[in-house]
Design a protein around this motif. Structure first.
Motif, PDB file in Angstrom:
ATOM      1  N   THR A 104       2.455   1.728  -3.620  1.00  0.00           N
ATOM      2  CA  THR A 104       1.502   2.091  -4.663  1.00  0.00           C
ATOM      3  C   THR A 104       0.756   3.375  -4.292  1.00  0.00           C
ATOM      4  O   THR A 104      -0.273   3.698  -4.884  1.00  0.00           O
ATOM      5  N   GLU A 105       1.256   4.085  -3.306  1.00  0.00           N
ATOM      6  CA  GLU A 105       0.741   5.408  -2.905  1.00  0.00           C
ATOM      7  C   GLU A 105      -0.649   5.375  -2.307  1.00  0.00           C
ATOM      8  O   GLU A 105      -1.291   6.413  -2.163  1.00  0.00           O
ATOM      9  N   GLN A 106      -1.142   4.174  -1.936  1.00  0.00           N
ATOM     10  CA  GLN A 106      -2.467   4.133  -1.310  1.00  0.00           C
ATOM     11  C   GLN A 106      -2.454   4.824   0.048  1.00  0.00           C
ATOM     12  O   GLN A 106      -3.438   5.439   0.460  1.00  0.00           O
ATOM     13  N   MET A 137       0.835  -1.205   0.000  1.00  0.00           N
ATOM     14  CA  MET A 137       0.000   0.000   0.000  1.00  0.00           C
ATOM     15  C   MET A 137       0.868   1.252   0.000  1.00  0.00           C
ATOM     16  O   MET A 137       0.523   2.261  -0.605  1.00  0.00           O
ATOM     17  N   ASP A 165      -0.459   7.355   0.828  1.00  0.00           N
ATOM     18  CA  ASP A 165      -0.471   8.786   0.523  1.00  0.00           C
ATOM     19  C   ASP A 165      -1.882   9.251   0.205  1.00  0.00           C
ATOM     20  O   ASP A 165      -2.310  10.327   0.620  1.00  0.00           O
TER      21      ASP A 165
END
Ligand SMILES: Nc1ncnc2c1ncn2[C@@H]1O[C@H](COP(=O)(O)OP(=O)(O)OP(=O)(O)O)[C@@H](O)[C@H]1O
Ligand SMILES: [Mg+2]
Lengths: 251, 252
Positions: free
Chosen positions: A120-122, A117, A124
Motif C-alpha cells: 500500500t506504499e506506506q 505496508m 515508500d
C-alpha cells in the motif's frame, strides 16, 4: 538444474544482508525508537505469554506421562520421570519447539504487517520523508523479541515442569518426592543459559527473516499472504539448521 | 525548480520512460497528463528516487539528486512532500499521528507546537473533527486530504501529487485541485501533479506535459492544449463526446 536455484538462494541471502545493514543503523530519533521498542515488546513478546504457557503445561504433562509409561523396568528408578521431563523441556522443547510455534505466530504477523505496508506504499511514503523505513519498522521488532523471548523460554520451562507436577499429583503414577528428586538430579544450570541463548538466536531469525519477506513483498494482498507463508517456512527451516549448529557448538 | 535531462527507465524488458527532459518551475502547478499506463507514476517515482533512473539527470535546483549518496538524499527528502495515488496513510496511526509523523521524526518541536501545526494543516485541507480517526475509517477523498496535509506538514519546497483527485466527486476534486494550486503559489513550491482529469488541466494547469506511451509527446500551457493539432493529444483531450461537441462549437 540445481544451479539457478542455488543462484537465487544466494541472491536472496545477499538481499537479506543488504536489508540488515539498513536495519542496523542508528535510529533517526532515539525517543521514537524506545517507544516503538515498548510497543513491539508488548505485541510480539507479552502477547505470546498465554500461548507459550498453555502449550508448555500440556507438553510438560505429556512428557511426564509418556516417560513413566516407558520406564516400566524395575531397574530404573521412578525419579527418572522428573529427570526426563526437565531435560526434554530445557534442551529442546522450551527453546526449539517454542521457537517454531513463535515462528508461526509472530513470523506471520510481522511478514503480513510489513508486507501490506509495502504494497500500500506506506513504506515508500516513509522513504520519501527521509525516514529509514527498514530501521524504523524492523529494528524495534528484532531487538524486542531477541531480548524478551528468552524469558518466554524460561517461562515455558518452569510451566512445563509445573505441568509435569500437576499430572504426577493428579494420577499418582509416581510420588511427588520422586518427581522432585528427578528434577534435581544432575541439574546443570548452564543448560538454561544455553537454552535462553538459543532462543535469542531463534528470535533474531524469526523477526529478521519474516521482516525480510514482508519488506520485499510486491503485488497484491494475495502476494502478501504468499510471502507470509514463505516467511514461516523459511523461518522454520533456518531455526532447525541453526539449532543443529548451536547444539554442536555450545554443548 | 526541478530539471530532468534524458531520463530513461525500464523494468526487466519493458521500457517505460523514453528519454524524457523537462523543467518544472517553482510557484507553478506543473501537470503531467497521459492515459492510464503511459508512465506518469513511474516518472514521478523516478523523480523522487523511489525508482532508480537507468540513465539521465535529475536536478533539484543546484543539486544533482539522482547521484547523491544515501545520506544526502535522505536529507534532501525532508524538503519533499508526496501524495501517493492511494494516499498511503500509515494505518497504524490516527489522522493526527499521520500528519504529525514527519514533525516527530525531523523536528524538535514540543507536542503543543506539533499539535498546532497539525491543526493548521488539517484546517488547510478542510478536514476538521477527524484527528482521532484511523485511515480505514475515512472516505477516499478524506484520505487524500490527510495525505496532502501530511505532505505539507514540513513546509516542503517540492510537492509531488499522484492523481490527487481520482475517484472523487467533481466538487471535492475541484476543492483539492484548488488547494494544491493555492499552496503552490502561497509557499512558492515546485509542484508536479499527475492527472488524467481534463477539469484539473483547465482549472489549475500552469504548465502541462503530455506523456504518450512513455514519451514526452507535447508540452505547453493549458490554453494551448485546446488549440493543439497534435493527434494523440487531441485523442486524449477530446476523448468524450461532450468535449468533442464543445470543440466543434468553439471552432465555428
Ligand atoms: N514496478 C513495476 N514493474 C514493472 N512494470 C511496471 C512497474 N511499475 C509500472 N510498470 C509499468 O509501467 C507502465 C506505466 O505505469 P504507470 O503506473 O506509470 O502508469 P500511469 O500513467 O501512472 O497510469 P495510471 O493513470 O493508471 O495511474 C505500465 O505499463 C506498468 O505496467
Ligand atoms: Mg499512476
Amino acid at each position: 538444474m540445481c544451479f539457478p536455484m542455488f543462484k537465487s538462494l544466494l541472491e536472496l541471502c545477499g538481499q537479506y544482508f543488504i536489508l540488515m545493514r539498513k536495519v542496523f543503523s542508528r535510529p533517526d530519533r532515539m525517543p521514537v525508537f524506545w517507544k516503538q521498542l515498548l510497543v513491539e515488546t508488548e505485541k510480539l513478546g507479552m502477547s505470546s505469554i498465554a500461548i507459550v504457557a498453555i502449550i508448555s503445561i500440556f507438553i510438560g504433562a505429556v512428557i511426564a506421562l509418556q516417560s513413566s509409561f516407558n520406564l516400566e523396568s524395575p531397574f530404573i528408578p521412578k525419579m527418572y520421570v522428573g529427570y526426563m521431563t526437565r531435560e526434554t523441556m530445557v534442551l529442546e522443547f522450551s527453546s526449539t519447539m517454542v521457537a517454531l510455534i513463535l515462528a508461526g505466530k509472530i513470523g506471520s504477523n510481522i511478514a503480513s504487517e510489513i508486507g501490506s505496508m509495502r504494497i500500500t506504499e506506506q513504506i515508500d511514503a516513509m522513504e520519501i520523508m527521509g525516514v529509514n523505513s527498514a530501521n524504523y519498522l524492523i529494528l524495534p521488532k528484532i531487538i524486542a523479541s531477541t531480548v524478551f523471548n528468552p524469558f518466554l523460554m524460561l517461562l515455558s520451562f518452569i510451566v512445563g515442569l509445573f505441568g509435569g507436577w500437576l499430572i504426577v499429583s493428579l494420577t499418582g503414577i509416581i510420588t511427588l518426592s520422586q518427581y522432585f528428586d528427578g528434577l534435581q538430579l544432575d541439574f546443570k544450570p548452564h543448560y538454561i543459559t544455553y537454552s535462553m541463548a538459543k532462543m535469542a538466536a531463534f528470535s533474531f531469525v524469526i523477526t529478521s527473516v519474516a521482516s525480510f519477506f514482508g519488506y520485499h513483498a510486491y503485488g497484491g494482498s494475495l502476494d502478501v499472504g504468499r510471502s507470509s507463508t514463505r516467511a514461516i517456512v523459511a523461518c522454520c527451516v533456518i531455526i532447525l539448521i541453526v539449532n543443529l549448529i548451536l547444539t554442536q557448538l555450545l554443548l | 525548480m526541478i530539471r530532468i535531462n534524458h531520463i530513461n527507465k525500464s523494468f526487466a524488458n519493458t521500457v517505460v520512460l523514453h528519454d524524457i527532459s523537462a523543467e518544472f518551475e517553482p510557484g507553478k502547478t506543473n501537470l503531467t497528463i497521459g492515459a492510464s499506463g503511459s508512465g506518469k507514476t513511474v516518472l514521478l517515482k523516478t523523480l523522487v528516487g523511489l525508482h532508480e533512473a537507468d540513465s539521465g539527470e535529475i536536478w533539484y535546483d543546484d543539486t544533482l539528486f539522482n547521484r547523491l549518496p544515501f545520506d544526502q538524499k535522505k536529507n534532501m527528502r525532508k524538503r519533499i512532500g508526496m501524495l501517493f495515488q492511494g494516499a498511503a496513510l500509515f494505518d497504524f496511526a490516527t489522522v493526527e499521528e499521520n500528519v504529525m509523523f514527519p514533525l516527530t521524526m525531523f523536528t524538535d518541536q514540543s507536542y503543543a507546537e506539533k499539535r498546532e501545526r497539525v491543526d493548521f494543516c488539517l484546517k488547510r485541507v478542510n478536514l476538521i473533527n477527524a484527528e482521532k480517526r484511523y485511515p480505514a475509517e475515512l472516505s477516499g477523498g478524506m484520505q487524500k486530504r490527510v495525505g496532502i496535509a501530511r505532505a505539507i506538514a514540513l513546509n516542503p519546497s517540492y510537492l509531488f501529487c499522484d492523481e490527487p483527485n481520482s475517484g472523487l466527486d467533481p466538487n471535492t476534486a475541484i476543492l483539492i485541485d484548488n488547494l494544491i494550486h493555492e499552496i503552490t503559489q502561497e509557499y512558492h513550491i515546485t509542484t508536479i501533479v499527475n492527472t488524467h482529469d481534463m477539469n484539473s488541466v483547465m482549472e489549475i494547469g500552469d504548465k502541462v506535459m503530455f506523456i504518450h506511451q512513455g514519451h514526452k509527446w507535447w508540452e505547453g500551457s493549458s490554453n494551448d492544449i485546446l488549440r493543439s493539432d497534435n493527434q494523440e493529444l487531441n485523442d486524449f483531450v477530446f476523448a468524450s463526446s461532450m468535449t468533442k461537441q464543445f470543440r466543434a462549437l468553439s471552432n465555428k
